[in-house]
Design a protein around this motif. Structure first.
Motif, mmCIF file in Angstrom:
data_model
loop_
_atom_site.group_PDB
_atom_site.id
_atom_site.type_symbol
_atom_site.label_atom_id
_atom_site.label_comp_id
_atom_site.label_asym_id
_atom_site.label_seq_id
_atom_site.Cartn_x
_atom_site.Cartn_y
_atom_site.Cartn_z
ATOM 1 N N ILE A 150 0.882 -1.083 -0.085
ATOM 2 C CA ILE A 150 -0.075 0.007 0.019
ATOM 3 C C ILE A 150 0.731 1.397 0.145
ATOM 4 O O ILE A 150 0.671 2.355 -0.783
ATOM 5 C CB ILE A 150 -0.995 0.018 1.237
ATOM 6 C CG1 ILE A 150 -1.817 -1.202 1.112
ATOM 7 C CG2 ILE A 150 -1.886 1.336 1.259
ATOM 8 C CD1 ILE A 150 -2.603 -1.600 2.552
ATOM 9 N N GLU A 183 2.264 1.834 -3.568
ATOM 10 C CA GLU A 183 1.161 2.520 -4.367
ATOM 11 C C GLU A 183 1.091 3.846 -4.171
ATOM 12 O O GLU A 183 0.546 4.490 -4.832
ATOM 13 C CB GLU A 183 0.008 1.351 -4.244
ATOM 14 C CG GLU A 183 -1.283 2.211 -5.169
ATOM 15 C CD GLU A 183 -2.241 1.070 -5.376
ATOM 16 O OE1 GLU A 183 -3.234 1.084 -6.080
ATOM 17 O OE2 GLU A 183 -2.179 -0.218 -4.740
ATOM 18 N N THR A 204 -3.101 3.895 4.889
ATOM 19 C CA THR A 204 -2.557 2.635 5.367
ATOM 20 C C THR A 204 -2.484 1.887 6.590
ATOM 21 O O THR A 204 -2.509 0.606 6.427
ATOM 22 C CB THR A 204 -0.837 2.950 5.229
ATOM 23 O OG1 THR A 204 -0.492 3.804 3.800
ATOM 24 C CG2 THR A 204 -0.032 1.848 5.125
ATOM 25 N N LYS A 251 -4.958 7.328 -7.315
ATOM 26 C CA LYS A 251 -4.546 6.213 -6.986
ATOM 27 C C LYS A 251 -5.539 5.851 -5.837
ATOM 28 O O LYS A 251 -5.666 4.462 -5.799
ATOM 29 C CB LYS A 251 -3.295 6.462 -6.081
ATOM 30 C CG LYS A 251 -2.229 6.560 -7.402
ATOM 31 C CD LYS A 251 -0.749 6.774 -6.516
ATOM 32 C CE LYS A 251 0.471 7.062 -7.461
ATOM 33 N NZ LYS A 251 0.490 6.160 -8.599
ATOM 34 N N LEU A 301 -7.365 1.950 -5.894
ATOM 35 C CA LEU A 301 -7.241 1.143 -4.949
ATOM 36 C C LEU A 301 -8.531 0.765 -4.327
ATOM 37 O O LEU A 301 -8.775 -0.470 -4.084
ATOM 38 C CB LEU A 301 -6.616 1.723 -3.648
ATOM 39 C CG LEU A 301 -6.164 0.913 -2.503
ATOM 40 C CD1 LEU A 301 -5.550 -0.219 -2.761
ATOM 41 C CD2 LEU A 301 -5.504 1.962 -1.411
ATOM 42 N N ARG A 337 -10.144 -1.633 -6.535
ATOM 43 C CA ARG A 337 -9.582 -3.193 -6.506
ATOM 44 C C ARG A 337 -9.954 -3.920 -5.188
ATOM 45 O O ARG A 337 -10.202 -5.145 -5.201
ATOM 46 C CB ARG A 337 -7.953 -2.956 -6.560
ATOM 47 C CG ARG A 337 -7.590 -2.718 -7.896
ATOM 48 C CD ARG A 337 -5.868 -3.304 -7.970
ATOM 49 N NE ARG A 337 -5.161 -2.791 -7.020
ATOM 50 C CZ ARG A 337 -4.589 -1.453 -7.170
ATOM 51 N NH1 ARG A 337 -4.833 -0.461 -8.246
ATOM 52 N NH2 ARG A 337 -3.997 -0.855 -6.151
#
Length: 201
Positions: free
Chosen positions: A100, A103, A128, A154, A158, A161
């Motif tokens: 994480i 990313e 995070t 981003k 995330l 996903r």
């Protein structure tokens, strides 16, 4: 998580007046509302931080909570925060947290004290910490405040996903950002939830 009949008041001011919500797997859900509408109160109840006056919250599996006000120890580094939460969550390693961080481009700040981080970078650390134990449900209160455009994109990648992996993500904000990414949109007004438009394909 299944929420039934939540009520909460601060003195005579009734903030929540019978909230029903079903947060199933593989869903990206948004709740929007004016400042003071009770969004943060609702999330505090969902996370177990605050007890409702009436109603029930039932959940299964792990959940993560990312509050609006970032709660970090300014004297600790990013890495020290991760190790502290690793112990709290009982994690064998930090591999998921490191993925994480990579990313979100947080890894380059691993040895920086939290007190030296910008607001957006502190929010990356907050996110995070909420995700590092791979929760089934993620509760986010104004999660992208302070993010630059790249980090904002981003974040949504995330979140997408996580949905694909069967997780549920609840995003609470005073503005409806990128609502086409959501499966459900609700508006909190007058202490109750009003259906928005289900926009994701």
């Amino acid at each position: 998580m299944k929420v039934t009949g939540l009520h909460h008041a601060y003195g005579r001011r009734h903030v929540l007046r019978g909230i029903d919500l079903d947060l199933g797997p593989g869903r990206l859900v948004g709740i929007v509302g004016e400042n003071g509408a009770g969004k943060s109160t609702l999330l505090r109840i969902l996370s177990g931080e605050l007890r409702p006056d009436r109603g029930t919250v039932r959940h299964q599996g792990r959940f993560g909570y990312c509050p609006q006000d970032v709660i970090l120890n300014d004297a600790l580094t990013v890495r020290q925060h991760l190790r502290f939460f690793q112990s709290a969550y009982g994690l064998a390693d930090l591999r998921h947290a490191e993925e994480i961080m990579e990313e979100l481009h947080l890894h380059e700040y691993a040895d920086e004290r939290a007190g030296n981080l910008s607001g957006g970078t502190r929010q990356k650390l907050n996110l995070t910490l909420a995700l590092m134990h791979d929760p089934h449900l993620l509760l986010l209160d104004e999660p992208y405040q302070g993010f630059d455009w790249d980090t904002y994109q981003k974040f949504w990648n995330l979140a997408g996903r996580l949905r694909t992996a069967g997780r549920c993500v609840l995003v609470v904000s005073h503005l409806a950002h990128d609502i086409e990414r959501l499966d459900e949109l609700w508006r909190l007004d007058g202490g109750t939830l009003h259906p928005g438009t289900a926009v994701a394909a």
